[in-house]
Scaffold this active site. Structure first.
Site, mmCIF file in Angstrom:
data_model
loop_
_atom_site.group_PDB
_atom_site.id
_atom_site.type_symbol
_atom_site.label_atom_id
_atom_site.label_comp_id
_atom_site.label_asym_id
_atom_site.label_seq_id
_atom_site.Cartn_x
_atom_site.Cartn_y
_atom_site.Cartn_z
ATOM 1 N N HIS A 181 1.309 4.465 -2.757
ATOM 2 C CA HIS A 181 1.256 5.915 -2.553
ATOM 3 C C HIS A 181 2.427 6.613 -3.246
ATOM 4 O O HIS A 181 2.277 7.715 -3.780
ATOM 5 C CB HIS A 181 1.286 6.242 -1.059
ATOM 6 C CG HIS A 181 -0.046 6.149 -0.390
ATOM 7 N ND1 HIS A 181 -1.174 6.791 -0.874
ATOM 8 C CD2 HIS A 181 -0.449 5.500 0.742
ATOM 9 C CE1 HIS A 181 -2.199 6.544 -0.082
ATOM 10 N NE2 HIS A 181 -1.792 5.764 0.909
ATOM 11 N N GLU A 223 -6.480 6.760 -1.096
ATOM 12 C CA GLU A 223 -6.386 5.562 -0.259
ATOM 13 C C GLU A 223 -6.920 4.339 -0.999
ATOM 14 O O GLU A 223 -6.328 3.258 -0.956
ATOM 15 C CB GLU A 223 -7.161 5.762 1.050
ATOM 16 C CG GLU A 223 -6.558 6.795 1.991
ATOM 17 C CD GLU A 223 -5.236 6.359 2.597
ATOM 18 O OE1 GLU A 223 -4.828 5.194 2.394
ATOM 19 O OE2 GLU A 223 -4.605 7.171 3.279
ATOM 20 N N HIS A 262 0.830 -1.200 0.000
ATOM 21 C CA HIS A 262 0.000 0.000 0.000
ATOM 22 C C HIS A 262 0.871 1.258 0.000
ATOM 23 O O HIS A 262 0.617 2.207 -0.750
ATOM 24 C CB HIS A 262 -0.911 -0.029 1.220
ATOM 25 C CG HIS A 262 -1.800 1.162 1.361
ATOM 26 N ND1 HIS A 262 -3.134 1.155 1.003
ATOM 27 C CD2 HIS A 262 -1.556 2.409 1.841
ATOM 28 C CE1 HIS A 262 -3.669 2.352 1.247
ATOM 29 N NE2 HIS A 262 -2.731 3.120 1.771
ATOM 30 N N GLU A 263 1.915 1.257 0.824
ATOM 31 C CA GLU A 263 2.817 2.401 0.874
ATOM 32 C C GLU A 263 3.527 2.617 -0.456
ATOM 33 O O GLU A 263 3.696 3.755 -0.911
ATOM 34 C CB GLU A 263 3.840 2.212 1.995
ATOM 35 C CG GLU A 263 3.255 2.121 3.381
ATOM 36 C CD GLU A 263 2.370 3.304 3.720
ATOM 37 O OE1 GLU A 263 2.616 4.413 3.211
ATOM 38 O OE2 GLU A 263 1.420 3.124 4.485
#
Length: 271
Positions: A133, A188, A129-130
């Site tokens: 981003h 997100e 997930h990071e």
């Protein structure tokens, strides 16, 4: 963490209950006006992100190379130092806050207390997930905003066409503002999708993303100690809904395996 407030990124802006706040006052107007004319490149984002993470590394306890937390992180992500065109580096902050964040320069920082409650599959989902981003340039937006706030606080010209050289105090304010940022629900959700695709492409257990969100939901429920979490979760995607989105994709892909009831562990998952 020391000297900087805690929040961000996978955890839907999960704030430390004792997080410090920057009082922007009239400087916020300067930031708003300056942002409209400010030119900010990917190179600027990388430069300022590195300055911020270097500051945080100096002001927080970083797990050493032989520390069990570092050994575990390297075991999981050693082969992902280059990922999807990105050059990444990983470190563990040995702090009580439960979180992780990534910067535009490819720095990924994982908090030991997060590792204490997440399985390997769940950590893979979190850091995937990071990476999302960073790849989606969400972290570029965050560091730009943080820079403008730090510069405006010290009366620098946020309307300049070039990035100014910041002193240590300004870098600290920028790092604080970066960590105090939050992503939009759309960002997100897009990072959630990236994480799932990252897990699937590398043949990891995608159900780890589901159980990670379920644990996050448990952390945001009830009790005085969790009130800060609950407040901040109000402006971010619901963790249970994010878990259900993972489940639907996994079912469609034939990858769903019911994990049973998800609970928070009572012992540290450091190995």
């Amino acid at each position: 963490m020391k000297k900087v407030s805690l929040c961000l990124l996978f955890l839907g802006a999960m704030y430390s209950v004792n997080a410090q706040k920057i009082n922007l006052g009239k400087a916020a107007d300067v930031v708003s006006k300056g942002a409209k004319v400010f030119t900010f490149s990917n190179a600027d984002a990388v430069k300022l992100s590195k300055e911020s993470v270097d500051y945080m590394d100096k002001n927080n306890p970083v797990a050493g190379p032989k520390d069990p937390y570092t050994v575990r992180l390297n075991r999981l992500f050693g082969k992902h130092k280059t990922q999807d065109g990105l050059t990444l580096n990983y470190k563990v902050y040995k702090v009580k806050d439960i979180n992780a964040f990534a910067c535009a320069d490819g720095s990924v920082r994982v908090f030991s207390s997060l590792m204490d409650i997440m399985t390997d599959d769940e950590l893979l989902a979190v850091i995937g997930h990071e990476i999302g981003h960073v790849k989606n340039e969400d972290t570029k937006d965050a560091i730009k905003s943080a820079y403008l706030k730090a510069a405006a606080l010290d009366a620098a010209s946020s309307a300049s066409s070039t990035v100014a050289t910041l002193n240590e105090s300004q870098v600290g304010k920028m790092a604080n503002a970066f960590l105090d940022a939050s992503h939009s629900k759309k960002q997100e959700s897009q990072a959630d999708m990236y994480s799932y695709d990252f897990m699937k492409a590398n043949k990891y257990n995608v159900v780890g993303a589901y159980t990670a969100f379920k644990k996050l939901a448990l952390l945001s429920e009830g009790g005085t100690a969790q009130s800060g979490f609950q407040k901040m979760f109000n402006s971010h995607p619901d963790s249970n809904k994010r878990a259900e989105a993972v489940k639907k994709r996994a079912e469609k892909d034939g990858l769903w395996k019911d994990p049973g009831t998800v609970t928070l562990p009572t012992t540290k998952l450091t190995k």
